[in-house]
Design a protein around this motif. Sequence first.
Motif, PDB file in Angstrom:
ATOM      1  N   UNK A  56       0.822  -1.219   0.000  1.00 57.65           N
ATOM      2  CA  UNK A  56       0.000   0.000   0.000  1.00 57.65           C
ATOM      3  C   UNK A  56       0.850   1.261   0.000  1.00 57.65           C
ATOM      4  N   UNK A  57       0.197   2.384  -0.313  1.00 60.90           N
ATOM      5  CA  UNK A  57       0.905   3.658  -0.439  1.00 60.90           C
ATOM      6  C   UNK A  57       0.201   4.745   0.362  1.00 60.90           C
ATOM      7  N   UNK A  58       0.987   5.594   0.977  1.00 60.61           N
ATOM      8  CA  UNK A  58       0.449   6.771   1.666  1.00 60.61           C
ATOM      9  C   UNK A  58       0.534   8.019   0.797  1.00 60.61           C
ATOM     10  N   UNK A  59       1.545   8.063  -0.044  1.00 56.87           N
ATOM     11  CA  UNK A  59       1.750   9.242  -0.875  1.00 56.87           C
ATOM     12  C   UNK A  59       1.812   8.889  -2.337  1.00 56.87           C
ATOM     13  N   UNK A  60       2.946   9.145  -2.960  1.00 55.55           N
ATOM     14  CA  UNK A  60       3.103   8.919  -4.395  1.00 55.55           C
ATOM     15  C   UNK A  60       3.149   7.428  -4.728  1.00 55.55           C
ATOM     16  N   UNK A  76      -2.811   6.517 -19.238  1.00 52.75           N
ATOM     17  CA  UNK A  76      -2.827   5.959 -17.890  1.00 52.75           C
ATOM     18  C   UNK A  76      -4.044   6.498 -17.166  1.00 52.75           C
ATOM     19  N   UNK A  77      -4.806   5.594 -16.588  1.00 47.52           N
ATOM     20  CA  UNK A  77      -5.984   5.983 -15.819  1.00 47.52           C
ATOM     21  C   UNK A  77      -5.898   5.401 -14.415  1.00 47.52           C
ATOM     22  N   UNK A  78      -6.256   6.217 -13.439  1.00 46.08           N
ATOM     23  CA  UNK A  78      -6.423   5.758 -12.068  1.00 46.08           C
ATOM     24  C   UNK A  78      -7.915   5.795 -11.780  1.00 46.08           C
ATOM     25  N   UNK A  79      -8.475   4.663 -11.405  1.00 45.02           N
ATOM     26  CA  UNK A  79      -9.907   4.593 -11.120  1.00 45.02           C
ATOM     27  C   UNK A  79     -10.101   4.010  -9.729  1.00 45.02           C
ATOM     28  N   UNK A  80     -11.233   4.356  -9.105  1.00 45.30           N
ATOM     29  CA  UNK A  80     -11.498   3.842  -7.761  1.00 45.30           C
ATOM     30  C   UNK A  80     -12.206   2.497  -7.841  1.00 45.30           C
ATOM     31  N   UNK A  81     -12.591   1.959  -6.667  1.00 42.83           N
ATOM     32  CA  UNK A  81     -13.179   0.626  -6.607  1.00 42.83           C
ATOM     33  C   UNK A  81     -14.521   0.544  -7.321  1.00 42.83           C
ATOM     34  N   UNK A  82     -15.190   1.687  -7.491  1.00 47.25           N
ATOM     35  CA  UNK A  82     -16.478   1.713  -8.197  1.00 47.25           C
ATOM     36  C   UNK A  82     -16.312   1.925  -9.687  1.00 47.25           C
ATOM     37  N   UNK A  83     -15.060   2.049 -10.148  1.00 43.21           N
ATOM     38  CA  UNK A  83     -14.806   2.258 -11.566  1.00 43.21           C
ATOM     39  C   UNK A  83     -14.833   3.710 -12.001  1.00 43.21           C
ATOM     40  N   UNK A  84     -14.946   4.635 -11.036  1.00 48.89           N
ATOM     41  CA  UNK A  84     -14.983   6.062 -11.390  1.00 48.89           C
ATOM     42  C   UNK A  84     -13.571   6.570 -11.683  1.00 48.89           C
ATOM     43  N   UNK A  85     -13.450   7.370 -12.739  1.00 46.93           N
ATOM     44  CA  UNK A  85     -12.154   7.919 -13.112  1.00 46.93           C
ATOM     45  C   UNK A  85     -11.689   8.938 -12.086  1.00 46.93           C
ATOM     46  N   UNK A  86     -10.467   8.752 -11.593  1.00 43.89           N
ATOM     47  CA  UNK A  86      -9.870   9.672 -10.630  1.00 43.89           C
ATOM     48  C   UNK A  86      -8.826  10.556 -11.314  1.00 43.89           C
ATOM     49  N   UNK A 110      -8.387   3.872   0.024  1.00 43.80           N
ATOM     50  CA  UNK A 110      -9.241   2.877  -0.600  1.00 43.80           C
ATOM     51  C   UNK A 110      -8.483   2.044  -1.630  1.00 43.80           C
ATOM     52  N   UNK A 111      -9.229   1.196  -2.320  1.00 48.14           N
ATOM     53  CA  UNK A 111      -8.664   0.352  -3.373  1.00 48.14           C
ATOM     54  C   UNK A 111      -8.773   1.079  -4.701  1.00 48.14           C
ATOM     55  N   UNK A 112      -7.660   1.111  -5.433  1.00 45.36           N
ATOM     56  CA  UNK A 112      -7.625   1.774  -6.736  1.00 45.36           C
ATOM     57  C   UNK A 112      -7.046   0.816  -7.777  1.00 45.36           C
ATOM     58  N   UNK A 113      -7.274   1.159  -9.031  1.00 43.63           N
ATOM     59  CA  UNK A 113      -6.694   0.419 -10.140  1.00 43.63           C
ATOM     60  C   UNK A 113      -5.942   1.382 -11.048  1.00 43.63           C
ATOM     61  N   UNK A 114      -4.763   0.945 -11.459  1.00 40.97           N
ATOM     62  CA  UNK A 114      -4.002   1.682 -12.467  1.00 40.97           C
ATOM     63  C   UNK A 114      -4.154   0.937 -13.790  1.00 40.97           C
ATOM     64  N   UNK A 115      -4.534   1.651 -14.821  1.00 38.31           N
ATOM     65  CA  UNK A 115      -4.723   1.062 -16.145  1.00 38.31           C
ATOM     66  C   UNK A 115      -3.790   1.772 -17.115  1.00 38.31           C
ATOM     67  N   UNK A 116      -2.954   1.017 -17.781  1.00 34.41           N
ATOM     68  CA  UNK A 116      -2.052   1.573 -18.797  1.00 34.41           C
ATOM     69  C   UNK A 116      -2.359   0.876 -20.117  1.00 34.41           C
ATOM     70  N   UNK A 175      -3.679  -3.076 -12.937  1.00 37.22           N
ATOM     71  CA  UNK A 175      -3.250  -3.647 -11.654  1.00 37.22           C
ATOM     72  C   UNK A 175      -3.853  -2.817 -10.523  1.00 37.22           C
ATOM     73  N   UNK A 176      -4.197  -3.504  -9.449  1.00 36.75           N
ATOM     74  CA  UNK A 176      -4.815  -2.825  -8.311  1.00 36.75           C
ATOM     75  C   UNK A 176      -3.772  -2.500  -7.249  1.00 36.75           C
ATOM     76  N   UNK A 177      -4.090  -1.509  -6.424  1.00 40.22           N
ATOM     77  CA  UNK A 177      -3.248  -1.152  -5.286  1.00 40.22           C
ATOM     78  C   UNK A 177      -4.121  -0.474  -4.243  1.00 40.22           C
ATOM     79  N   UNK A 178      -3.571  -0.309  -3.055  1.00 37.92           N
ATOM     80  CA  UNK A 178      -4.312   0.255  -1.936  1.00 37.92           C
ATOM     81  C   UNK A 178      -3.673   1.566  -1.507  1.00 37.92           C
ATOM     82  N   UNK A 179      -4.510   2.548  -1.299  1.00 41.97           N
ATOM     83  CA  UNK A 179      -4.057   3.845  -0.785  1.00 41.97           C
ATOM     84  C   UNK A 179      -4.531   3.971   0.653  1.00 41.97           C
ATOM     85  N   UNK A 180      -3.628   4.298   1.582  1.00 37.48           N
ATOM     86  CA  UNK A 180      -3.964   4.416   2.986  1.00 37.48           C
ATOM     87  C   UNK A 180      -3.682   5.829   3.468  1.00 37.48           C
ATOM     88  N   UNK A 181      -4.339   6.213   4.562  1.00 39.75           N
ATOM     89  CA  UNK A 181      -4.119   7.537   5.150  1.00 39.75           C
ATOM     90  C   UNK A 181      -2.838   7.569   5.951  1.00 39.75           C
TER      91      UNK A 181
END
Length: 306
Positions: free
Chosen positions: A227-231, A246-256, A285-291, A300-306
Motif C-alpha cells: 500500500x501507499x500513503x503518498x506517491x 494511464x488511468x487511475x480509477x477507484x473501486x467503483x470504476x470512477x475515473x480519478x 481505498x482500493x484503486x486500479x491503475x490502467x495503462x 493492476x490494483x493497489x491500496x491507498x492508505x491515510x
Amino acid sequence: MRAANSIAVCLVALASSSLVPLALSAPTVGFQETWNNGLLNGWTGGFELEYTNPGSGGVGGSGYLRVNAPPPPKNVGTRSNGAEYFGSWSRPGITSVRMSLSDLGTSDAFLLHLSVGSNASLFQHNVGFVPPVSGWAEYVVDLTQPGDFTQIITPPGGATLAQALDTVQVVLIRHDLAPYVMSPNTAFGDFGVDNLQLVGSGVSVDPVRRPPTTNRPVELAPPAPNPARGRVTLHFTSPVTADVTIRIVDAAGRLVRRELIRGASGSRQWVWDGRDDHGTRAPAGVYRAIAASPMGGMSRSFVRID
C-alpha cells in the motif's frame, strides 16, 4: 446463438454437481484452443449472454469465441466445460496460459481476468487484461506467481494455488474490478477469445500460430509502493511507439486521474501524486491503475492508505 445452459458467470452456480466432469482428463503442455472449427468447444457461461463462433476472423482468420453481453450491464465472462482442461496442471508442468483477446467495439471497457481451480477453491489472476478495440493482442498468465492471484472461493481450512492447480475443474475468463470477490462487477458489450494455449516451462510458442497482425499490448508492472500513503510509481513498457493512456480509477470504476503520454516506447514510468484531475487529494481505498495504448494494455490494483 444463445447459450443453452444457465451457468452463472458470477460463480454462484459453480457449486452445482452437474458442472463437475464425470472423469478428469489429463491436460497437456502445448494444448491449444483455436476455435477454427466453427464450434464453441465447450465454452459457455451465463444464460443472459450470447456465445458464438463466427467461423472467420480472430487471430488465424478461421474463427474465435465471441462473448456478447447485451444491455443492461451484467456479469460478463465465459468458462470451459472441455475435458482438456480438467485434471492436474502441475504434473505435466503447465506454468502459464497464453491467450489472445479482443475488445469487439464494446460500450464498456473490459478488464479481463483468468480464474482457475475448482468449485471449492478458485483463484483469480489479479492482472486485468485490457484488449485492443477491434484488434487482437496476446496476454500471458504466469501460474508460478501465487502473489499475483486472489482466492475468490475458499474451502474450509483454506488451500493454496498449487493445490488448486493439481485438481482443476474450472477455467474461467471474466470481467472484474478490484477488490476481487466471488461476484464480479457488471458490464455490457462484446469481447473475443482466441488461440488459448497451456504452456510449460521452456516451451516456446509456435511462431506460425502468432501472426504479425497480433498487437503487442502495454505491459504494466505492479504499482509501488503498495500500500501507499503518498506517491505511487507506475512502471510500464510499450513494445511499439504509441500514445499510452494511464488511468487511475477507484473501486467503483470512477475515473480519478487520467494522463496521456504521447509517443511512448520501451520502458517508461509515471508517478501518481495521489490527487485527482482537479488537484484534490484522493481518499484511502482500493484503486486500479490502467495503462493502455491502441494495441491493448493491462490493469493492476493497489491500496491507498491515510
